[in-house]
Design an enzyme around this catalytic site. Structure first.
Site, PDB file in Angstrom:
ATOM      1  N   HIS A   4       0.870  -1.194   0.000  1.00 38.20           N
ATOM      2  CA  HIS A   4       0.000   0.000   0.000  1.00 38.20           C
ATOM      3  C   HIS A   4       0.901   1.237   0.000  1.00 38.20           C
ATOM      4  O   HIS A   4       1.563   1.501  -0.993  1.00 38.20           O
ATOM      5  CB  HIS A   4      -0.925  -0.114   1.216  1.00 38.20           C
ATOM      6  CG  HIS A   4      -2.042   0.879   1.270  1.00 38.20           C
ATOM      7  ND1 HIS A   4      -2.430   1.653   0.213  1.00 38.20           N
ATOM      8  CD2 HIS A   4      -2.894   1.208   2.293  1.00 38.20           C
ATOM      9  CE1 HIS A   4      -3.448   2.417   0.567  1.00 38.20           C
ATOM     10  NE2 HIS A   4      -3.746   2.169   1.833  1.00 38.20           N
ATOM     11  N   HIS A  43      -2.656  -2.271  -9.827  1.00 35.07           N
ATOM     12  CA  HIS A  43      -3.556  -1.638  -8.874  1.00 35.07           C
ATOM     13  C   HIS A  43      -4.829  -2.451  -8.813  1.00 35.07           C
ATOM     14  O   HIS A  43      -5.279  -2.969  -9.836  1.00 35.07           O
ATOM     15  CB  HIS A  43      -3.869  -0.202  -9.318  1.00 35.07           C
ATOM     16  CG  HIS A  43      -4.389   0.641  -8.219  1.00 35.07           C
ATOM     17  ND1 HIS A  43      -5.718   0.640  -7.866  1.00 35.07           N
ATOM     18  CD2 HIS A  43      -3.765   1.480  -7.377  1.00 35.07           C
ATOM     19  CE1 HIS A  43      -5.876   1.460  -6.850  1.00 35.07           C
ATOM     20  NE2 HIS A  43      -4.722   1.982  -6.528  1.00 35.07           N
ATOM     21  N   ASP A  98       2.629   5.433  -7.164  1.00 36.30           N
ATOM     22  CA  ASP A  98       3.892   5.341  -6.433  1.00 36.30           C
ATOM     23  C   ASP A  98       5.108   5.085  -7.302  1.00 36.30           C
ATOM     24  O   ASP A  98       6.228   5.072  -6.804  1.00 36.30           O
ATOM     25  CB  ASP A  98       3.797   4.233  -5.377  1.00 36.30           C
ATOM     26  CG  ASP A  98       3.023   4.716  -4.178  1.00 36.30           C
ATOM     27  OD1 ASP A  98       3.096   5.930  -3.912  1.00 36.30           O
ATOM     28  OD2 ASP A  98       2.344   3.911  -3.536  1.00 36.30           O
TER      29      ASP A  98
HETATM   30  N1  ACO Z   1       4.406  -7.155 -10.742  1.00 34.17           N
HETATM   31  C1  ACO Z   1       4.253  -8.365 -11.329  1.00 34.17           C
HETATM   32  N2  ACO Z   1       3.089  -9.023 -11.406  1.00 34.17           N
HETATM   33  C2  ACO Z   1       2.037  -8.446 -10.831  1.00 34.17           C
HETATM   34  C3  ACO Z   1       2.105  -7.189 -10.195  1.00 34.17           C
HETATM   35  C4  ACO Z   1       3.345  -6.535 -10.165  1.00 34.17           C
HETATM   36  N3  ACO Z   1       3.482  -5.342  -9.602  1.00 34.17           N
HETATM   37  N4  ACO Z   1       0.890  -6.856  -9.725  1.00 34.17           N
HETATM   38  C5  ACO Z   1       0.082  -7.865 -10.043  1.00 34.17           C
HETATM   39  N5  ACO Z   1       0.767  -8.827 -10.712  1.00 34.17           N
HETATM   40  C6  ACO Z   1       0.210 -10.056 -11.303  1.00 34.17           C
HETATM   41  C7  ACO Z   1      -0.067 -11.106 -10.228  1.00 34.17           C
HETATM   42  O1  ACO Z   1       1.032 -11.949 -10.016  1.00 34.17           O
HETATM   43  C8  ACO Z   1      -1.252 -11.814 -10.837  1.00 34.17           C
HETATM   44  O2  ACO Z   1      -0.783 -12.661 -11.852  1.00 34.17           O
HETATM   45  P1  ACO Z   1      -1.456 -14.117 -12.079  1.00 34.17           P
HETATM   46  O3  ACO Z   1      -2.861 -13.806 -12.524  1.00 34.17           O
HETATM   47  O4  ACO Z   1      -0.619 -14.756 -13.113  1.00 34.17           O
HETATM   48  O5  ACO Z   1      -1.415 -14.814 -10.758  1.00 34.17           O
HETATM   49  C9  ACO Z   1      -2.038 -10.713 -11.551  1.00 34.17           C
HETATM   50  O6  ACO Z   1      -1.036  -9.722 -11.885  1.00 34.17           O
HETATM   51  C10 ACO Z   1      -3.122 -10.082 -10.697  1.00 34.17           C
HETATM   52  O7  ACO Z   1      -2.510  -9.623  -9.492  1.00 34.17           O
HETATM   53  P2  ACO Z   1      -3.223  -9.565  -8.091  1.00 34.17           P
HETATM   54  O8  ACO Z   1      -2.207  -9.710  -7.012  1.00 34.17           O
HETATM   55  O9  ACO Z   1      -4.385 -10.536  -8.083  1.00 34.17           O
HETATM   56  O10 ACO Z   1      -3.821  -8.116  -8.115  1.00 34.17           O
HETATM   57  P3  ACO Z   1      -4.361  -7.327  -6.868  1.00 34.17           P
HETATM   58  O11 ACO Z   1      -5.426  -6.438  -7.372  1.00 34.17           O
HETATM   59  O12 ACO Z   1      -4.693  -8.263  -5.754  1.00 34.17           O
HETATM   60  O13 ACO Z   1      -3.090  -6.505  -6.388  1.00 34.17           O
HETATM   61  C11 ACO Z   1      -1.534  -4.767  -6.000  1.00 34.17           C
HETATM   62  C12 ACO Z   1      -2.937  -5.145  -6.533  1.00 34.17           C
HETATM   63  C13 ACO Z   1      -1.401  -5.229  -4.547  1.00 34.17           C
HETATM   64  C14 ACO Z   1      -1.399  -3.251  -6.021  1.00 34.17           C
HETATM   65  C15 ACO Z   1      -0.475  -5.463  -6.897  1.00 34.17           C
HETATM   66  O14 ACO Z   1      -0.614  -5.044  -8.236  1.00 34.17           O
HETATM   67  C16 ACO Z   1       0.946  -5.210  -6.394  1.00 34.17           C
HETATM   68  O15 ACO Z   1       1.419  -5.934  -5.509  1.00 34.17           O
HETATM   69  N6  ACO Z   1       1.647  -4.169  -6.953  1.00 34.17           N
HETATM   70  C17 ACO Z   1       2.967  -3.842  -6.499  1.00 34.17           C
HETATM   71  C18 ACO Z   1       2.882  -3.052  -5.204  1.00 34.17           C
HETATM   72  C19 ACO Z   1       2.397  -1.636  -5.437  1.00 34.17           C
HETATM   73  O16 ACO Z   1       2.865  -0.935  -6.338  1.00 34.17           O
HETATM   74  N7  ACO Z   1       1.459  -1.198  -4.573  1.00 34.17           N
HETATM   75  C20 ACO Z   1       0.932   0.159  -4.629  1.00 34.17           C
HETATM   76  C21 ACO Z   1      -0.511   0.157  -4.959  1.00 34.17           C
HETATM   77  S1  ACO Z   1      -1.076   1.793  -5.117  1.00 34.17           S
HETATM   78  C22 ACO Z   1      -1.264   2.352  -3.531  1.00 34.17           C
HETATM   79  O17 ACO Z   1      -1.472   1.645  -2.576  1.00 34.17           O
HETATM   80  C23 ACO Z   1      -1.169   3.762  -3.336  1.00 34.17           C
END
Ligand code: ACO
Length: 429
Positions: A268, A307, A363
Site C-alpha cells: 500500500h 492496482h 507510487d
Molecule cells: N508485478 C508483477 N506481477 C504483478 C504485479 C506486479 N506489480 N501486480 C500484479 N501482478 C500479477 C499477479 O502476479 C497476478 O498474476 P497471475 O494472474 O498470473 O497470478 C495478476 O497480476 C493479478 O494480481 P493480483 O495480485 O491478483 O492483483 P491485486 O489487485 O490483488 O493486487 C496490487 C494489486 C497489490 C497493487 C499489486 O498489483 C501489487 O502488488 N503491486 C505492487 C505493489 C504496489 O505498487 N502497490 C501500490 C498500490 S497503489 C497504492 O497503494 C497507493
C-alpha cells in the site's frame, strides 16, 4: 421491467427476486435463501479481500478504474492538481464543496493555529530509538493524541468532530517533521505561521540556523500537487481500516493510528519506498531485462505497477510524471529516473504486463520526486499519510453519520475441526 435479479434455487425450484440498486444487490437479501433445513442464517457471499463487495455508500471519491478516472466530490483530479491547493482540496473532501473565499480564509487560519504540538508529544517522540522508522513513530504518535485530546471521544458532537479535524490536518505535518528530525538527530523546528501548508512543512523539515526558511516555490508547489493526488482514494486498505476501526465508535485518533498502520505496508503506502529499493537493486538499464524475467517467473513484483482498481494508467501517475520534470529542473535529475523510464517502456510492451493490465501506479514516480527533494526513503509513507489524513477523516465522518452503518463485522466460512472433546496433556501423542 423492474430492476431485479431473479435467483432460482435448483434444489427447491423456488425463485427469489432480488432488487438491484445503484449497480449492487444487497447481500442480506440472499439470507432468505436457505442452504438446508436447519439453516437459520441463510445464504451468504464469500469474498476474500472484498474483490466484489461494496461496504458503504459514499459521496466522497469516484474512481473508474477501466477508464483511469479519479474525482473528488465530482471534481476531476487533473483540474484540482492544476488549480487547487492541498488545503482547499482537503476542505472539499471533508465538507463536500469548494470553500468560498471567507470559508477558505477561516479554514486556513484554523489549520495554521493548530500546527503546534504539545511539549509532552515532543518528549514522547524523543523516547524512540535514534533509528526508529518515521512511519512507526508517526502512527504511534497519532495514536497517542487520543490521550492528549480525550474530548475526541464525543464523536457524535459536531463541534468536537470539527475540532479534531482541525487538529489532525494541522498537526500531522508537525509529527512527520519531528519524526524526520529525530531520525537525523536534529532539533525540532517549531511551525512558522507566515508560511503555506507545504512551505511550513518544508521549513520544519529542513531549516537549519537561518532565521527564516523559504522553500523553493517550485518544490513547495510540487509537494502541494503530490498532496492533492494522495488526499483520498475511496475504499482502499487504510481507509477501510479507518472505517472498520471507527465503526467501534473509538475516537478518530485511535482509528487513524490503525489506518496509518495499514498504509505502512509495502503493498500500500510503502510501495514507493519499495520502488526506490527496487530501482537501486536493479542498478543499471542493462540489468532491466533480467529483472523483468525474474518478475515474470514469479520471483518478485515490479513495484509501483498494478492496482486493485486501475486497469489502465493511474491518472495520478500521469500528473506525477509532469511534476517530476518540474522538480528535476530545480534539483537536477534523479539518476534512477533513467532506469524507471526504461522499466516502464519495456513493461508497457510486455505481454505479461499488458494481459494483466498492469500499469504504473501513483507510487512508481513519487519516490523519485521525494528522493530528489531530499527525503530519505523511510519518509515516503509518512509523506503519503499527511494528505491522506483528509481522506481518512472525511470517510470516518461519513461512516459515523451514515444510519446504514453498524460495527464492522465480516462473516467467515468455518473450515476448521468439527466439535471434539478436550484431551488431557498426558493423553496427547
Ligand atoms: N508485478 C508483477 N506481477 C504483478 C504485479 C506486479 N506489480 N501486480 C500484479 N501482478 C500479477 C499477479 O502476479 C497476478 O498474476 P497471475 O494472474 O498470473 O497470478 C495478476 O497480476 C493479478 O494480481 P493480483 O495480485 O491478483 O492483483 P491485486 O489487485 O490483488 O493486487 C496490487 C494489486 C497489490 C497493487 C499489486 O498489483 C501489487 O502488488 N503491486 C505492487 C505493489 C504496489 O505498487 N502497490 C501500490 C498500490 S497503489 C497504492 O497503494 C497507493
Amino acid at each position: 421491467m423492474p430492476d431485479t435479479l431473479t435467483v432460482t434455487d435448483n434444489r427447491t425450484g423456488k425463485q427469489y427476486e432480488i432488487p438491484i440498486k445503484d449497480g449492487v444487490i444487497n447481500a442480506t437479501a440472499l439470507r432468505q435463501i436457505k442452504t438446508g433445513a436447519d439453516d437459520i442464517a441463510g445464504l451468504a457471499t464469500y469474498d476474500p479481500a472484498f474483490m466484489n463487495t461494496a461496504s458503504c455508500r459514499s459521496k466522497i471519491t469516484f474512481i473508474d478504474g477501466d477508464q483511469g478516472i479519479l474525482e473528488y466530490r465530482g471534481y476531476p483530479i487533473e483540474q484540482l492538481a492544476e488549480h487547487s491547493t492541498y488545503l482547499e482540496t482537503a476542505y472539499l473532501i471533508i465538507f463536500g464543496e469548494l470553500p468560498s473565499a471567507a470559508q477558505l480564509k477561516e479554514w486556513t487560519t484554523q489549520i495554521t493555529f493548530h500546527t503546534m504540538l504539545h511539549e509532552n508529544i515532543k518528549k514522547l517522540m524523543e523516547g524512540f530509538q535514534y533509528d526508529a522508522h518515521p512511519m512507526g513513530v508517526f502512527l504511534s504518535t497519532v495514536g497517542a493524541f487520543s490521550t492528549f485530546y480525550p474530548d475526541a471521544k464525543k464523536i457524535f458532537d459536531e463541534a468536537s468532530r470539527k475540532k479534531q479535524i482541525h487538529r489532525l490536518i494541522a498537526k500531522v505535518p508537525s509529527v512527520a517533521a519531528y519524526a524526520f528530525r529525530h531520525s537525523i538527530g536534529r532539533p525540532y523546528i517549531y511551525p512558522d505561521n507566515d508560511l503555506s501548508f507545504t512551505g511550513n512543512f518544508l521549513n520544519m523539515l529542513f531549516r537549519m540556523t537561518e532565521l527564516k526558511y523559504k522553500a523553493d516555490p517550485a518544490l513547495e508547489r510540487a509537494l502541494d500537487v503530490l498532496f492533492i493526488l494522495h488526499a483520498d482514494h475511496e475504499q482502499n486498505c487504510s481507509t477501510s481500516a479507518m472505517r472498520g476501526i471507527g465503526s467501534s465508535h473509538v475516537d478518530p485518533y485511535s482509528a487513524m493510528a490503525g489506518a496509518a498502520a495499514a498504509l505502512y505496508g509495502p503493498l500500500h503506502g510503502g510501495a514507493n519506498e519499495a520502488v526506490l529499493r527496487m530501482l537501486n537493486e536493479i542498478g543499471s538499464v542493462q540489468k532491466i531485462p533480467d529483472f523483468i524475467k525474474r518478475v515474470k517467473a514469479g520471483e518478485g513484483r515490479l513495484m509501483g505497477f498494478g492496482h486493485r482498481v486501475y486497469k489502465s494508467y493511474d491518472p495520478r501517475a500521469k500528473i506525477i510524471k509532469k511534476t517530476a520534470d518540474e522538480v528535476f529542473e530545480v534539483t537536477g535529475k534523479n539518476p534512477l529516473l533513467e532506469i524507471a523510464l526504461e522499466l516502464e517502456r519495456i513493461a508497457l510492451q510486455d505481454e505479461y504486463f499488458v494481459t494483466r493490465k498492469l500499469y504504473p501506479n501513483v507510487d512508481f514516480y513519487s519516490g523519485l520526486i521525494y528522493q530528489a527533494m531530499g527525503f530519505p526513503v523511510e519518509m515516503f509513507p509518512v509523506l503519503f499519510a499527511i494528505p491522506r489524513t483528509s481522506g481518512w477523516i472525511a470517510q470516518w465522518e461519513e461512516m459515523i453519520l451514515d444510519p446504514e452503518q453498524k460495527i464492522a463485522r465480516p462473516k467467515q466460512v468455518y473450515i476448521g475441526a468439527p466439535r471434539r472433546d478436550y484431551v488431557p496433556l498426558t493423553s496427547r501423542s
